[in-house]
Write an enzyme that holds these catalytic residues in place. Structure first.
Site, PDB file in Angstrom:
ATOM      1  N   ALA A  31       0.814  -1.222   0.000  1.00 54.03           N
ATOM      2  CA  ALA A  31       0.000   0.000   0.000  1.00 54.03           C
ATOM      3  C   ALA A  31       0.847   1.272   0.000  1.00 54.03           C
ATOM      4  O   ALA A  31       0.394   2.321  -0.468  1.00 54.03           O
ATOM      5  CB  ALA A  31      -0.944  -0.014   1.198  1.00 54.03           C
ATOM      6  N   GLY A  32       2.085   1.185   0.516  1.00 53.42           N
ATOM      7  CA  GLY A  32       2.967   2.352   0.482  1.00 53.42           C
ATOM      8  C   GLY A  32       3.325   2.730  -0.952  1.00 53.42           C
ATOM      9  O   GLY A  32       3.297   3.910  -1.332  1.00 53.42           O
ATOM     10  N   HIS A  33       3.660   1.736  -1.750  1.00 48.73           N
ATOM     11  CA  HIS A  33       3.944   2.008  -3.177  1.00 48.73           C
ATOM     12  C   HIS A  33       2.700   2.560  -3.877  1.00 48.73           C
ATOM     13  O   HIS A  33       2.788   3.494  -4.672  1.00 48.73           O
ATOM     14  CB  HIS A  33       4.344   0.715  -3.903  1.00 48.73           C
ATOM     15  CG  HIS A  33       5.610   0.095  -3.445  1.00 48.73           C
ATOM     16  ND1 HIS A  33       5.643  -1.094  -2.750  1.00 48.73           N
ATOM     17  CD2 HIS A  33       6.910   0.475  -3.583  1.00 48.73           C
ATOM     18  CE1 HIS A  33       6.903  -1.430  -2.499  1.00 48.73           C
ATOM     19  NE2 HIS A  33       7.689  -0.494  -2.985  1.00 48.73           N
ATOM     20  N   GLY A 143       9.439   7.101  -1.422  1.00 50.53           N
ATOM     21  CA  GLY A 143       8.865   7.046  -0.079  1.00 50.53           C
ATOM     22  C   GLY A 143       9.824   7.584   0.974  1.00 50.53           C
ATOM     23  O   GLY A 143      11.042   7.429   0.863  1.00 50.53           O
ATOM     24  N   LYS A 145      10.049   6.442   3.873  1.00 56.51           N
ATOM     25  CA  LYS A 145      10.526   5.377   4.752  1.00 56.51           C
ATOM     26  C   LYS A 145      12.027   5.175   4.554  1.00 56.51           C
ATOM     27  O   LYS A 145      12.755   4.955   5.501  1.00 56.51           O
ATOM     28  CB  LYS A 145       9.784   4.077   4.480  1.00 56.51           C
ATOM     29  CG  LYS A 145      10.272   3.022   5.416  1.00 56.51           C
ATOM     30  CD  LYS A 145       9.550   1.728   5.264  1.00 56.51           C
ATOM     31  CE  LYS A 145      10.380   0.644   5.865  1.00 56.51           C
ATOM     32  NZ  LYS A 145      11.468   0.217   4.983  1.00 56.51           N
ATOM     33  N   ASP A 146      12.464   5.277   3.304  1.00 55.22           N
ATOM     34  CA  ASP A 146      13.906   5.242   3.031  1.00 55.22           C
ATOM     35  C   ASP A 146      14.399   6.683   3.047  1.00 55.22           C
ATOM     36  O   ASP A 146      14.681   7.281   2.009  1.00 55.22           O
ATOM     37  CB  ASP A 146      14.162   4.565   1.687  1.00 55.22           C
ATOM     38  CG  ASP A 146      13.774   3.104   1.714  1.00 55.22           C
ATOM     39  OD1 ASP A 146      14.334   2.358   2.529  1.00 55.22           O
ATOM     40  OD2 ASP A 146      12.868   2.709   0.952  1.00 55.22           O
ATOM     41  N   LEU A 180       5.058  -0.238   6.358  1.00 52.96           N
ATOM     42  CA  LEU A 180       4.970  -1.269   5.320  1.00 52.96           C
ATOM     43  C   LEU A 180       6.307  -1.365   4.592  1.00 52.96           C
ATOM     44  O   LEU A 180       6.941  -0.361   4.293  1.00 52.96           O
ATOM     45  CB  LEU A 180       3.844  -0.939   4.329  1.00 52.96           C
ATOM     46  CG  LEU A 180       2.432  -0.876   4.912  1.00 52.96           C
ATOM     47  CD1 LEU A 180       1.399  -0.840   3.784  1.00 52.96           C
ATOM     48  CD2 LEU A 180       2.133  -2.051   5.845  1.00 52.96           C
ATOM     49  N   SER A 182       8.559  -4.360   1.882  1.00 52.12           N
ATOM     50  CA  SER A 182       8.605  -5.679   1.245  1.00 52.12           C
ATOM     51  C   SER A 182       9.274  -6.685   2.161  1.00 52.12           C
ATOM     52  O   SER A 182       8.971  -7.870   2.127  1.00 52.12           O
ATOM     53  CB  SER A 182       9.358  -5.595  -0.077  1.00 52.12           C
ATOM     54  OG  SER A 182       8.703  -4.677  -0.921  1.00 52.12           O
TER      55      SER A 182
HETATM   56  O1  PAF Z   1      13.487   2.246  -2.923  1.00 55.75           O
HETATM   57  C1  PAF Z   1      13.635   1.364  -3.797  1.00 55.75           C
HETATM   58  O2  PAF Z   1      12.757   0.512  -4.030  1.00 55.75           O
HETATM   59  C2  PAF Z   1      14.928   1.307  -4.594  1.00 55.75           C
HETATM   60  O3  PAF Z   1      16.014   1.660  -3.808  1.00 55.75           O
HETATM   61  C3  PAF Z   1      14.877   2.155  -5.875  1.00 55.75           C
HETATM   62  C4  PAF Z   1      14.732   3.637  -5.579  1.00 55.75           C
HETATM   63  C5  PAF Z   1      13.749   1.691  -6.760  1.00 55.75           C
HETATM   64  C6  PAF Z   1      16.197   1.985  -6.654  1.00 55.75           C
HETATM   65  O4  PAF Z   1      16.426   0.655  -6.993  1.00 55.75           O
END
Ligand code: PAF
Length: 274
Positions: A31-33, A143, A145-146, A180, A182
């Site tokens: 859901a975050g994506h 996001g 989150k990162d 959330l 993966s």
């Molecule tokens: O955050 C991610 O899913 C990945 O680091 C990204 C930005 C798609 C780069 O591979």
């Protein structure tokens, strides 16, 4: 939704599509994506997503091989979210020869996440710059989150004068607060029940700082001790400046608390802005 794996096909499909908004992902969408895809719609005419598990950003002992790949389900979710075009290259499409020219981010690449994942941010920056050159978006979403990734990519975009606006999307959480990710799929039932503690300890730090606590080292230490006392192995809990993720200097700096900790074999990261 159109799906393309080759760079020339994608470029042809994106001709005369107006303002392009891009959301890069590694798939296994949650859901975050999907919130990023929905947010993307408001920023332009054509929403492009990508799915590519980027080998360059994984260390030799990390989870590249077991990273969940769920392409059919991802396509359904993206189509339902109104994504116009999906770029899903194979490794041969994106890296037809060894990627010898790579982006080298500055010192922040070796701090926080970077201290525990050598080479990670260089791998992220390299693939994102390459994806930007292929898709040529006007806007790109990532996001929060990162958090460190978002900062590295914002700075890269600014310093290399890429004509792209970078937008951060809020972290989406389960009802119990767990961000959330993966990687949550790796957790056993018992670990999943324990996992929300990470957000709880970060929220407690936010509340303490808001209430006037200024002994940041103590807050960081106590949070790590609470996690480790419940079976976690904490890499870091750190109060930093939002703007550059450096140790707080200005008294009025906007702060964020970032953390990474391992529960069993799963490494979780999270952060809370203050
Ligand atoms: O955050 C991610 O899913 C990945 O680091 C990204 C930005 C798609 C780069 O591979």
């Amino acid at each position: 939704m159109q799906i393309h794996s080759s760079i020339p096909d994608l470029r042809a499909a994106l001709r005369n599509r107006g303002r392009i908004v891009f959301v890069p992902t590694m798939g296994n969408l949650h859901a975050g994506h999907i919130a990023l895809m929905t947010q993307a719609r408001a920023h332009g005419d054509t929403v492009v997503a990508s799915i590519f598990v980027n080998r360059l950003q994984f260390g030799p002992n990390e989870d590249f091989d077991k990273y969940p790949r769920t392409f059919a389900a991802d396509c359904e979710k993206l189509a339902a979210a109104g994504v116009d075009v999906l770029f899903a290259p194979t490794e041969a499409d994106l890296y037809p020869e060894p990627q010898a020219y790579q982006v080298e981010p500055p010192a922040i690449k070796d701090q926080l996440e970077g201290a525990f994942r050598p080479g990670h941010f260089g791998g992220v920056a390299t693939v994102v710059l390459k994806l930007f050159n292929i898709v040529q978006p006007q806007v790109a979403l990532f996001g929060k989150k990162d958090y460190q990734q978002l900062m590295v990519l914002r700075n890269m975009t600014r310093q290399l004068a890429l004509p792209i606006e970078i937008v951060g999307g809020d972290t989406v959480r389960a009802d119990d607060g767990l961000a959330l990710s993966s990687r949550n799929g790796y957790l056993s039932a018992a670990e999943r029940a324990e996992a929300p503690r990470l957000y709880r300890v970060l929220s407690r730090i936010r509340d303490a700082v808001r209430a006037g606590e200024r002994d940041f080292a103590k807050l960081e230490r106590e949070a790590a001790a609470e996690l480790d006392g419940h079976g976690w192995k904490t890499d870091y809990v750190a109060l930093r400046q939002q703007a550059d993720l450096q140790v707080p200097q200005a008294a009025n700096a906007q702060l964020v608390v970032v953390a990474a900790s391992r529960l069993g074999a799963t490494r979780l990261i999270d952060n809370v802005e203050i």
